[in-house]
Design a protein around this motif. Structure first.
Motif, short mmCIF file in Angstrom:
data_model
loop_
_atom_site.label_atom_id
_atom_site.label_comp_id
_atom_site.label_asym_id
_atom_site.label_seq_id
_atom_site.Cartn_x
_atom_site.Cartn_y
_atom_site.Cartn_z
N ARG A 64 0.83 -1.20 0.00
CA ARG A 64 0.00 0.00 0.00
C ARG A 64 0.87 1.26 0.00
N VAL A 65 1.95 1.23 0.77
CA VAL A 65 2.85 2.39 0.81
C VAL A 65 3.58 2.55 -0.52
N LEU A 66 4.07 1.44 -1.06
CA LEU A 66 4.82 1.51 -2.32
C LEU A 66 3.95 1.95 -3.48
N SER A 67 2.65 1.68 -3.41
CA SER A 67 1.76 2.03 -4.52
C SER A 67 1.68 3.54 -4.74
N GLY A 68 2.06 4.32 -3.75
CA GLY A 68 2.02 5.77 -3.90
C GLY A 68 3.27 6.35 -4.53
N LEU A 69 4.27 5.52 -4.77
CA LEU A 69 5.52 6.01 -5.36
C LEU A 69 5.40 6.07 -6.88
N THR A 70 6.02 7.09 -7.45
CA THR A 70 6.04 7.23 -8.91
C THR A 70 7.40 6.87 -9.49
N VAL A 292 23.15 21.50 -13.94
CA VAL A 292 23.95 20.65 -14.79
C VAL A 292 23.07 20.20 -15.95
N ALA A 293 23.54 20.36 -17.15
CA ALA A 293 22.76 20.00 -18.34
C ALA A 293 22.38 18.53 -18.31
N ASP A 294 21.14 18.24 -18.64
CA ASP A 294 20.62 16.88 -18.76
C ASP A 294 20.57 16.14 -17.41
N GLU A 295 20.74 16.85 -16.30
CA GLU A 295 20.64 16.23 -14.99
C GLU A 295 19.75 17.12 -14.12
N PRO A 296 18.46 17.15 -14.40
CA PRO A 296 17.56 18.04 -13.65
C PRO A 296 17.32 17.57 -12.23
N CYS A 297 16.77 18.45 -11.42
CA CYS A 297 16.35 18.05 -10.08
C CYS A 297 15.21 17.04 -10.20
N VAL A 298 15.12 16.18 -9.23
CA VAL A 298 14.03 15.21 -9.20
C VAL A 298 12.79 15.87 -8.64
#
Length: 298
Positions: A64-70, A292-298
């Motif tokens: 149930r907890v993991l189901s909320g992760l994207t 940094v190019a091609d390394e965006p924030c999550v």
């Protein structure tokens, strides 16, 4: 990223990421992460389940907890998952992949091991001959392809009932960058001079503070580790290079040990992109950083 000309052997660096607190007020929030770097290159979690809980109930809660992760999720079993002397309920409830398995993620080879099902339960951790052969083959191929390697297993190689020295030597011989574990119930870091080992405490461990999780980064061969309590806010800031001096495994690398000039790299997690990011050393002077190019924030 900003060059500098500091002289002290140990440099204390801080990173601040101002963001707007849209829900509360308009004042910027500064998150600070202290970190120590070495300038002179000369030698210097898992789920804890009570026996009274049914494995099915525990695994349902985790699912149930993991189901909320994207984000992609990879799961490895621990000895508490193996209490029924079978991982069938674990696999059925969590839809977990059979192990061992390997995945290449952003240029890193990630190896996921099962060290519980070959044993007799409890702390009888065993990796088995077939999985050992698979592991060695994967490490040889990763080294050939120049992929840094991260290994995920429930406990340290030293906790294996058999072949613990063989597995530890295998990691050292192929220069595994990071081994991530649990089992100890405590946050731990170990640097053996070749590989960084880490353990994240159980969510039920109350001696070290509130519950949370760890975040590990591998940035151009530099390993970093931080624990984030659930009660703390976002964004979460992590300096990824240069290395914390306690986690240096290659004193000759410019990305691990500070050589003038040097570059500071950091990762920021959060739903709101920071308007600006700066760092400062012991002199208090702020230096701007750029994405940094091609390394965006999550």
């Amino acid at each position: 990223m900003q060059n500098t000309t500091y002289d002290p052997t140990i440099i204390h660096a801080w990173l601040a990421a101002p963001v707007r607190q849209q829900r509360f007020n308009s004042r910027p929030l500064h998150l600070v992460q202290p970190k120590q770097f070495r300038h002179d290159p000369s030698p210097p979690g898992y789920l804890e389940s009570d026996a009274s809980w049914s494995p099915q109930w525990v695994h349902t809660l985790v699912r149930r907890v993991l189901s909320g992760l994207t984000i992609p999720t990879h799961i490895i079993p621990g000895d508490h998952d193996f209490k029924p002397r079978s991982l069938d309920a674990y696999h059925r409830a969590l839809s977990a992949d059979r192990l061992p398995k390997a995945a290449t993620i952003n240029g890193h080879r990630c190896l996921f091991l099962d060290i519980v099902s070959a044993g007799a339960g409890g702390p009888d951790f065993q990796i088995g001959a077939e999985q050992t052969q698979w592991l060695e083959h994967e490490l040889v191929q990763a080294e050939h392809n120049r992929f840094p390697v991260a290994v995920f297993m429930h406990a340290y190689p030293g906790d294996l009932r058999e072949d613990s020295h063989e597995i530890g030597n295998l990691f050292a011989r192929h220069r595994v960058a990071f081994v991530d574990t649990g089992h100890t119930h405590y946050n731990e870091l170990l640097n053996d001079g070749t590989t960084i080992y880490a353990a994240t405490r159980s969510t039920g461990q109350i001696e070290e503070g509130p519950v949370g999780f760890s975040i590990v980064t591998l940035d151009r061969g530099v390993a970093s580790w931080r624990f984030k309590p659930l009660e703390t806010g976002w964004p979460f800031v992590m300096i990824t290079s240069p290395a914390d001096y306690r986690l240096i495994i290659d004193p000759q690398s410019s990305s691990q040990v500070i050589h003038r000039p040097f570059q500071i790299r950091a990762k920021i997690w959060g739903s709101i992109a920071p308007g600006s990011v700066v760092w400062h050393g012991d002199d208090g002077i702020e230096h701007p950083m750029s994405p940094v190019a091609d390394e965006p924030c999550v």
